[in-house]
Scaffold this motif. Structure first.
Motif, PDB file in Angstrom:
ATOM      1  N   LEU A 394       0.814  -1.228   0.000  1.00  0.00           N
ATOM      2  CA  LEU A 394       0.000   0.000   0.000  1.00  0.00           C
ATOM      3  C   LEU A 394       0.842   1.270   0.000  1.00  0.00           C
ATOM      4  N   PRO A 395       1.840   1.389   0.901  1.00  0.00           N
ATOM      5  CA  PRO A 395       2.646   2.621   0.854  1.00  0.00           C
ATOM      6  C   PRO A 395       3.386   2.802  -0.471  1.00  0.00           C
ATOM      7  N   ILE A 396       3.900   1.714  -1.054  1.00  0.00           N
ATOM      8  CA  ILE A 396       4.611   1.858  -2.330  1.00  0.00           C
ATOM      9  C   ILE A 396       3.632   2.275  -3.418  1.00  0.00           C
ATOM     10  N   GLY A 397       2.467   1.621  -3.449  1.00  0.00           N
ATOM     11  CA  GLY A 397       1.442   2.007  -4.418  1.00  0.00           C
ATOM     12  C   GLY A 397       1.046   3.465  -4.240  1.00  0.00           C
ATOM     13  N   GLY A 398       0.867   3.877  -2.986  1.00  0.00           N
ATOM     14  CA  GLY A 398       0.470   5.254  -2.698  1.00  0.00           C
ATOM     15  C   GLY A 398       1.547   6.253  -3.098  1.00  0.00           C
ATOM     16  N   LEU A 399       2.799   5.883  -2.827  1.00  0.00           N
ATOM     17  CA  LEU A 399       3.912   6.783  -3.167  1.00  0.00           C
ATOM     18  C   LEU A 399       3.939   7.050  -4.678  1.00  0.00           C
ATOM     19  N   PHE A 400       3.832   5.968  -5.477  1.00  0.00           N
ATOM     20  CA  PHE A 400       3.916   6.151  -6.923  1.00  0.00           C
ATOM     21  C   PHE A 400       2.675   6.841  -7.487  1.00  0.00           C
ATOM     22  N   THR A 401       1.519   6.568  -6.882  1.00  0.00           N
ATOM     23  CA  THR A 401       0.303   7.278  -7.316  1.00  0.00           C
ATOM     24  C   THR A 401       0.502   8.772  -7.115  1.00  0.00           C
ATOM     25  N   CYS A 402       1.073   9.097  -5.956  1.00  0.00           N
ATOM     26  CA  CYS A 402       1.299  10.484  -5.605  1.00  0.00           C
ATOM     27  C   CYS A 402       2.301  11.132  -6.564  1.00  0.00           C
ATOM     28  N   LEU A 403       3.422  10.437  -6.820  1.00  0.00           N
ATOM     29  CA  LEU A 403       4.420  10.982  -7.744  1.00  0.00           C
ATOM     30  C   LEU A 403       3.822  11.151  -9.138  1.00  0.00           C
ATOM     31  N   PHE A 404       2.990  10.187  -9.533  1.00  0.00           N
ATOM     32  CA  PHE A 404       2.392  10.254 -10.869  1.00  0.00           C
ATOM     33  C   PHE A 404       1.502  11.487 -11.008  1.00  0.00           C
ATOM     34  N   ILE A 405       0.602  11.647 -10.064  1.00  0.00           N
ATOM     35  CA  ILE A 405      -0.347  12.758 -10.229  1.00  0.00           C
ATOM     36  C   ILE A 405       0.358  14.103 -10.073  1.00  0.00           C
ATOM     37  N   ALA A 406       1.390  14.146  -9.213  1.00  0.00           N
ATOM     38  CA  ALA A 406       2.042  15.430  -8.956  1.00  0.00           C
ATOM     39  C   ALA A 406       3.017  15.825 -10.063  1.00  0.00           C
ATOM     40  N   TRP A 407       3.721  14.845 -10.635  1.00  0.00           N
ATOM     41  CA  TRP A 407       4.809  15.191 -11.554  1.00  0.00           C
ATOM     42  C   TRP A 407       4.584  14.752 -12.992  1.00  0.00           C
ATOM     43  N   VAL A 408       3.727  13.749 -13.231  1.00  0.00           N
ATOM     44  CA  VAL A 408       3.603  13.210 -14.587  1.00  0.00           C
ATOM     45  C   VAL A 408       2.290  13.627 -15.262  1.00  0.00           C
ATOM     46  N   MET A 409       1.197  13.550 -14.515  1.00  0.00           N
ATOM     47  CA  MET A 409      -0.111  13.834 -15.102  1.00  0.00           C
ATOM     48  C   MET A 409      -0.161  15.281 -15.592  1.00  0.00           C
ATOM     49  N   LYS A 410      -0.830  15.478 -16.735  1.00  0.00           N
ATOM     50  CA  LYS A 410      -0.875  16.836 -17.293  1.00  0.00           C
ATOM     51  C   LYS A 410      -1.696  17.761 -16.423  1.00  0.00           C
ATOM     52  N   ASP A 411      -1.246  18.998 -16.360  1.00  0.00           N
ATOM     53  CA  ASP A 411      -1.931  19.971 -15.525  1.00  0.00           C
ATOM     54  C   ASP A 411      -3.403  20.101 -15.922  1.00  0.00           C
ATOM     55  N   LYS A 412      -3.650  20.012 -17.226  1.00  0.00           N
ATOM     56  CA  LYS A 412      -5.021  20.193 -17.697  1.00  0.00           C
ATOM     57  C   LYS A 412      -5.923  19.064 -17.169  1.00  0.00           C
ATOM     58  N   ASP A 413      -5.463  17.810 -17.329  1.00  0.00           N
ATOM     59  CA  ASP A 413      -6.250  16.665 -16.855  1.00  0.00           C
ATOM     60  C   ASP A 413      -6.572  16.811 -15.371  1.00  0.00           C
ATOM     61  N   ARG A 414      -5.548  17.214 -14.646  1.00  0.00           N
ATOM     62  CA  ARG A 414      -5.674  17.309 -13.197  1.00  0.00           C
ATOM     63  C   ARG A 414      -6.613  18.431 -12.805  1.00  0.00           C
ATOM     64  N   ALA A 415      -6.364  19.621 -13.365  1.00  0.00           N
ATOM     65  CA  ALA A 415      -7.116  20.805 -12.952  1.00  0.00           C
ATOM     66  C   ALA A 415      -8.583  20.716 -13.391  1.00  0.00           C
ATOM     67  N   ASP A 416      -8.825  20.116 -14.584  1.00  0.00           N
ATOM     68  CA  ASP A 416     -10.209  19.969 -15.049  1.00  0.00           C
ATOM     69  C   ASP A 416     -11.033  19.174 -14.047  1.00  0.00           C
ATOM     70  N   GLU A 417     -10.473  18.065 -13.580  1.00  0.00           N
ATOM     71  CA  GLU A 417     -11.221  17.237 -12.633  1.00  0.00           C
ATOM     72  C   GLU A 417     -11.334  17.909 -11.279  1.00  0.00           C
ATOM     73  N   PHE A 418     -10.284  18.616 -10.914  1.00  0.00           N
ATOM     74  CA  PHE A 418     -10.299  19.293  -9.611  1.00  0.00           C
ATOM     75  C   PHE A 418     -11.367  20.376  -9.613  1.00  0.00           C
ATOM     76  N   GLY A 419     -11.509  21.028 -10.773  1.00  0.00           N
ATOM     77  CA  GLY A 419     -12.589  22.010 -10.894  1.00  0.00           C
ATOM     78  C   GLY A 419     -12.143  23.446 -10.789  1.00  0.00           C
ATOM     79  N   SER A 420     -10.864  23.694 -10.479  1.00  0.00           N
ATOM     80  CA  SER A 420     -10.395  25.081 -10.448  1.00  0.00           C
ATOM     81  C   SER A 420      -8.872  25.082 -10.478  1.00  0.00           C
ATOM     82  N   ARG A 421      -8.307  26.260 -10.657  1.00  0.00           N
ATOM     83  CA  ARG A 421      -6.854  26.386 -10.565  1.00  0.00           C
ATOM     84  C   ARG A 421      -6.488  27.380  -9.473  1.00  0.00           C
ATOM     85  N   GLY A 422      -7.411  27.569  -8.567  1.00  0.00           N
ATOM     86  CA  GLY A 422      -7.234  28.568  -7.510  1.00  0.00           C
ATOM     87  C   GLY A 422      -6.216  28.142  -6.464  1.00  0.00           C
TER      88      GLY A 422
END
Ligand code: TRP
Length: 470
Positions: A394-422
């Motif tokens: 679980l911690p290893i899975g969580g660590l890589f999920t976190c690194l993926f969303i923070a550093w790899v996933m495109k800002d647009k994909d992320r921000a669109d789902e989040f709903g704002s860039r505030g």
């Protein structure tokens, strides 16, 4: 390549996989996944082991700093891709991307965790019948019943079979008619039973105020580094993070609802249930002047002794509550595995659920037979699977999920789902980039004992350097 258009096309390709009918249905199902044996069985006993209030405080900080951001991260990945964990990472990065290994690890974790989780859930089920029959005899006799259950392969396997059959039955029903419908029935029932038990503990026993003091007055003397790391590890387990369960549940969501609000609601309800369960249990424990630090046996050994005096009108609802909580978590573990085979391998839901459920069931038998141990490790299968999955997978899975969303996933994909860039979005991104991964890495490194080794290596190098320089 995953530009918005590709995402759109593939989203339509995955239409047939099911959706939540209502947003409250999704919240209840996800809360059902989070609330489980972790809240009612594990949280009170580790709190007891690490001395109460101080542990609770650190745990709450961990939920805020690590749990909540990761929950949001998983929901964002899931809803964006409408895919199982393996497909989700490929879709956001590229087909065949090495990031899919994180998804694979999640599917494997679901398989392993459910196999032993079902054995503990089976004990809870067995205790419903014991509670109906009534706990009798001396305290020793009541406590030894737990040992008999655990060491009897026939009984353990029997209840493990029933529990797996229930999970399989619900997951075969699909998202709306299986998981959502049952969560809508079981979760409100669970809240009602728990509230009843907590009121009983607070108002009808003498232990209420002691329980509150124990849970909310921090005493840092028993905590230690070990306690801090356990608090972090527990935040993972209790919120169902690190193996794509929330990616999978998020993938059945339609656009439109506010993910931040949902993640806060789920984490909040999970935390409240753990605290309320703690209040109910410790009120009874203190009322009878027992010790709070009873480890694994707190629920199955200590409570039944108290239930003998209190009676079945409290003990039966208690074990029903525990079983309900385990069912709504068990189905989420099974759903992660099933969704992969349905989405990526084109299996029918019924076939996938039956075949994989049977596989998990067979693996679970190893944990149910307490006499069997893992070759060369000196550990039983149950402890081995529990340690390995909770402390590493679980911690290893969580660590890589976190690194993926923070550093790899495109800002647009992320921000669109989040709903704002505030500022809230920027704050979350900051946490996921710098704080959450460091905290999670600290747990993994500690588990491996790397800190101690590095520390001594560092000291040696330092001494060597001093000699050399001198
Ligand atoms: N959260 C559940 C509990 O507290 C267990 C659980 C269900 C889980 N699904 C999970 C843990 C996924 C980790 C990952 O009992």
């Amino acid at each position: 390549m995953s530009d918005a258009r590709d995402l759109q096309t593939t989203t339509t390709n995955t239409m047939g996989r099911g959706n939540w009918a209502t947003s409250i249905g999704f919240i209840l199902a996800a809360t059902g996944s989070a609330i489980g044996l972790g809240n009612i069985w594990k949280f009170p006993y580790i709190t007891g082991d690490y001395g109460g209030g101080a542990f609770v405080l650190v745990y709450l900080v961990c939920v805020l700093v690590v749990g909540l951001p990761l929950m949001l991260a998983e929901l964002i990945i899931g809803r964006r891709t409408q895919q199982n964990p393996v497909g989700a990472f490929q879709k956001l990065h590229r087909e065949g991307s090495p990031w899919q290994l994180v998804g694979w690890l999640g599917v494997a974790s679901g398989f392993v965790i459910l196999s032993y989780y079902s054995v503990v859930a089976g004990w809870a089920l067995a205790y419903i019948f014991k509670a109906i029959a009534g706990f009798q005899g001396t305290a020793e006799a009541i406590q030894s019943e737990f040992g008999e259950l655990v060491t009897s392969p026939g009984q353990s396997i029997f209840y493990h079979t029933i529990f797996m059959a229930i999970c399989i039955g619900i997951v075969i029903g699909g998202i709306k008619r299986g998981i959502e419908r049952w969560s809508k029935i079981l979760m409100p029932a669970l809240f009602a039973i728990l509230l009843g038990l907590a009121c009983y503990g607070l108002f009808s026993t003498e232990g209420g105020s002691k329980a509150l003091a124990f849970l909310f007055k921090p005493d840092f003397s028993k905590l230690g580094a070990e306690g801090v790391l356990s608090a972090l590890g527990h935040a993972f387990f209790t919120l169902s993070l690190g193996m794509g369960a929330m990616i999978t549940y998020g993938s059945y969501m339609k656009r439109g609802s506010n993910l931040v609000r949902d993640a806060i609601t789920i984490s909040f309800l999970d935390t409240v249930v753990a605290l309320v369960a703690g209040i109910a249990i410790f009120s009874m424990v203190f009322h009878f002047g027992m010790e709070p630090g009873q480890s694994v046996g707190l629920i199955f050994k200590t409570l039944p002794v108290l239930f003998k005096d209190i009676g079945p009108w409290i003990s039966v609802p208690f074990f029903v509550l525990l079983t309900f909580a385990a069912v709504t978590s068990g189905i989420s573990l099974l759903e992660v595995v099933v969704s992969y085979f349905v989405d990526r391998r084109g299996w029918s839901r019924i076939a996938a659920t039956l075949v994989l459920g049977a596989g998990i069931y067979v693996l679970g038998i190893f944990s149910a037979v307490s006499a069997w141990s893992v070759p060369f490790s000196g550990k039983g299968f149950f402890d081995f699977f529990d340690d390995f999955s909770t402390n590493y997978m679980l911690p290893i899975g969580g660590l890589f999920t976190c690194l993926f969303i923070a550093w790899v996933m495109k800002d647009k994909d992320r921000a669109d789902e989040f709903g704002s860039r505030g500022p809230l979005y920027k704050g979350l991104r900051f946490l996921l980039r710098y704080i959450t991964p460091v905290a999670v890495l600290a747990v993994i490194v500690h588990q491996l004992g790397i800190v101690e080794k590095c520390f001594w290596l560092f000291i040696r190098l330092f001494v060597f350097f001093l000699n050399y320089a001198g």
